[in-house]
Scaffold this active site. Structure first.
Site, mmCIF file in Angstrom:
data_model
loop_
_atom_site.group_PDB
_atom_site.id
_atom_site.type_symbol
_atom_site.label_atom_id
_atom_site.label_comp_id
_atom_site.label_asym_id
_atom_site.label_seq_id
_atom_site.Cartn_x
_atom_site.Cartn_y
_atom_site.Cartn_z
ATOM 1 N N HIS A 81 -0.532 9.002 -4.615
ATOM 2 C CA HIS A 81 -1.025 8.662 -3.279
ATOM 3 C C HIS A 81 -0.395 9.529 -2.201
ATOM 4 O O HIS A 81 0.627 10.202 -2.412
ATOM 5 C CB HIS A 81 -0.798 7.177 -2.986
ATOM 6 C CG HIS A 81 0.652 6.773 -2.865
ATOM 7 N ND1 HIS A 81 1.346 6.815 -1.673
ATOM 8 C CD2 HIS A 81 1.533 6.311 -3.780
ATOM 9 C CE1 HIS A 81 2.577 6.393 -1.860
ATOM 10 N NE2 HIS A 81 2.725 6.085 -3.138
ATOM 11 N N CYS A 88 5.672 4.845 -7.862
ATOM 12 C CA CYS A 88 4.439 5.613 -7.761
ATOM 13 C C CYS A 88 4.753 7.070 -7.428
ATOM 14 O O CYS A 88 5.880 7.425 -7.129
ATOM 15 C CB CYS A 88 3.510 5.005 -6.720
ATOM 16 S SG CYS A 88 2.666 3.512 -7.307
#
Length: 636
Positions: A533, A552
């Site tokens: 992301h 992440c």
């Protein structure tokens, strides 16, 4: 305003905190639960790890509002752990199936007649008395092959071992060349005195050898295809479907092959990356036992453009040795013209910046410890060899052919690479999980790009990070612009009883310039809720050590990666973002993504690069190697 910005930054720092929850019990509430709208968890699961005897938070059980102790420590969700590796269990091969009643009854007659043509039949009787241990897969194949009386012996002809056996043993003895341990496959040829043979001793020794060598050959083939160790037994951070290796035809093909050694060796991976690792391993082992002279660069502090240092000579020498061929060609004039000056001049700065660029470091010409480590090779040859052996093992956990189009994230390198048509077409810096919130090691498929994403806050963050602030200021989330729902109905943050249960409370951050996930996220659905992301926190990408997230993978240039996986342009991606609306676009074709962990790995030019073992995982692989070899050495 200062308070709001600081709080938003705090939210950014924990944007992937859900990744740390994956090894919690199956009932733990995760980000994916939140995104799916799964709000049926009971609050008792949220607080289940609370120590006995501590006050139960109000509303935690049965909706009760009593018994609250505001000073009681809030619960914490623990992440996965590393295990003490347990090697695969070996079992005795069931040789009772090998005896042939007809052969057994004829042994006395055969021995008395001295009929040499009957020797295989006699040896078959002794084969049933052999004692060999193997894992379940290998044992099954041995029992099937030798249990069929129509199958001849593979490694023994008459009263001696044959050339096939010698060829196979030579390949097994060279197992180190492909990153395996020769000790795992060692077989001793039987010691038989041709001048004074004892037929019983001879046949017993030959048949024991026959079965042992077959077991070792099968083990080698299995190991070289799928790896010696089971990665999922190393830690909860490893997640792989272990490869199934078809061993059924190996012995028959070995018996028919004109060059059995070459056949066995051919089962090793032959992809470009594995071949590069193999060649590097051979090169390092050929250098005086792995102890060649190292170039040392000694700096007390960072060296900046315009400075002067007697270490400039070693810096130029180190880049000349460890830089890529492309870099050395591009800067051949600088390398050739250098005459020992101590000035950190513009031409040397340009050389250093190019080296930093190709190594994924900040290309600012400032020479700090990370740059010095890259210049000098960082590791001794011995430690490089260890990293190569681990990397070759881990490469076997992935598909042998990574595909012509794929994405690879290499956590120790803090980089991600996009390959298309078999070539690297895009690379960029990434931020991965910190040591306490490690990114997993697994492979998956990219399916979707989501633009202007919502960030659904996992219960762990609501409880551990937000709840203390909300109890002090119930308007906290309203001020930050977060959306709060209770039982699916939108409410103001200030209207929620934050001393009660959060079971039916969901919190999410709507799309905005401050959203923790930035402009987009790239999804490859997995049980660890890990994805790539964007992030508004760009400063982390300037650091050399980028293990800073909660699991992440943050992208330095998310628009370029989104365009690559969607097969479109950056301009088109910009238009998708400009709508300001949350929406998802499926990739035209699912793309393999390897969320990997290699401390040694070849770059696009085939040059192996080495990286710090940021999570200390290589050491656990080494321990697993030792446990495996020890277990296999206990033959009888």
């Amino acid at each position: 305003m200062t308070f709001v910005l600081k709080s938003a930054a705090s939210a950014l720092a924990i944007s992937c905190g859900v990744a740390a929850m994956s090894a919690a019990p199956a009932h733990a509430y995760t980000l994916m639960d939140m995104l799916r709208g799964d709000k049926q968890r009971t609050q008792s699961t949220i607080f289940m790890d609370q120590a006995p005897g501590r006050p139960v938070p109000r509303g935690a059980v049965g909706g009760s509002l009593g018994g609250l102790d505001p000073e009681a420590p809030l619960p914490k969700v623990s992440g996965p752990r590393y295990y003490t590796y347990k090697a695969e269990t070996l079992q005795f091969v069931d040789t009772g199936k090998f005896a042939d009643p007809v052969v057994t009854g004829a042994v006395a007659d055969v021995s008395a007649s001295g009929d040499a043509s009957a020797e295989p039949a006699v040896q078959r009787r002794f084969l049933a008395q052999a004692k060999v241990r193997a894992n379940a897969d290998v044992a099954k194949v041995l029992e099937a092959y030798y249990g069929d009386s129509r199958n001849p012996l593979v490694w023994v002809d008459g009263n001696q071992i044959n050339d096939r056996a010698k060829s196979a043993m030579a390949t097994l003895a060279d197992a180190a060349s492909v990153g395996l341990d020769p000790a795992d496959y060692a077989v001793q040829a039987p010691a038989i005195d041709p001048a004074n043979p004892d037929p019983t001793f001879r046949d017993r020794a030959l048949t024991q050898f026959e079965l042992e060598l077959s077991a070792k050959v099968l083990a080698f083939v299995q190991d070289t295809v799928r790896g010696r160790i089971d990665p999922n037994k190393i830690s909860g951070y490893h997640d792989f479907q272990r490869k199934a290796v078809n061993l059924t035809s190996v012995l028959k093909l070995a018996r028919m092959s004109p060059d059995v050694g070459a056949y066995i060796a051919s089962r090793s991976p032959d992809g470009a990356q594995f071949e590069a690792l193999k060649a590097e391993l051979a090169k390092l082992r050929a250098v005086d036992g792995g102890n060649e002279e190292r170039i040392v660069v000694s700096l007390d502090k960072s060296l900046k453009p315009g400075d002067s240092s007697p270490e400039i000579a070693n810096i130029v020498k180190a880049i000349g040795k460890h830089g890529s061929e492309t870099l050395k060609t591009d800067h051949a004039a600088t390398l050739a013209a250098y005459a020992g000056s101590t000035d950190y001049s513009p031409d040397i700065v340009s050389l250093v910046e190019a080296f930093q660029q190709e190594r994924g470091l900040k290309a600012d010409g400032v020479i700090g410890q990370a740059t010095v480590r890259a210049m000098t090779g960082g590791d001794t040859n011995a430690s490089k060899i260890d990293k190569l052996v681990v990397a070759m093992e881990q490469a076997r956990w992935l598909p042998e052919d990574l595909g012509s189009r794929y994405v690879m994230i290499n956590q120790p390198a803090f980089m991600v690479y996009y390959h298309n048509d078999g070539k690297e077409q895009l690379s960029m810096r990434v931020v991965v999980g910190g040591k306490n919130n490690q990114t997993y090691f697994f492979d998956d498929e990219i399916e979707t790009v989501e633009f202007n994403p919502f960030w659904g806050v996992p219960q762990s963050i609501i409880i551990n990070e937000m709840l203390p602030k909300l109890r002090s200021d119930p308007n906290y989330l309203d001020q930050l612009g977060y959306e709060v729902e209770v039982n699916g109905h939108a409410v103001a943050s200030s209207s929620v009883d934050w001393y009660g249960s959060t079971n039916n409370v969901s919190v999410r951050q709507p799309p905005s310039s401050d959203n923790a996930l930035g402009e987009l996220k790239i999804l490859f659905p997995n049980s660890h809720a890990i994805y790539m992301h964007d992030t508004p926190s760009k400063s982390f990408f300037k650091r050399d050590m980028r293990a800073l997230s909660h699991g992440c993978v943050r992208l330095a240039n998310p628009r370029a990666m989104a365009a690559a996986v969607l097969g479109t342009t950056v301009d088109d991606v910009a238009k998708q973002i400009a709508t300001g609306q949350n929406h998802a676009v499926k990739v035209p074709q699912k793309i393999p993504v390897y969320v990997s962990y290699f401390t040694a790995w070849p770059n696009k030019d085939g040059v192996v690069e080495y990286f710090d073992d940021v999570y200390g995982r290589d050491g656990y692989v080494d321990k697993a190697f030792d446990a495996t070899t020890k277990a296999r050495g206990a033959q009888i």
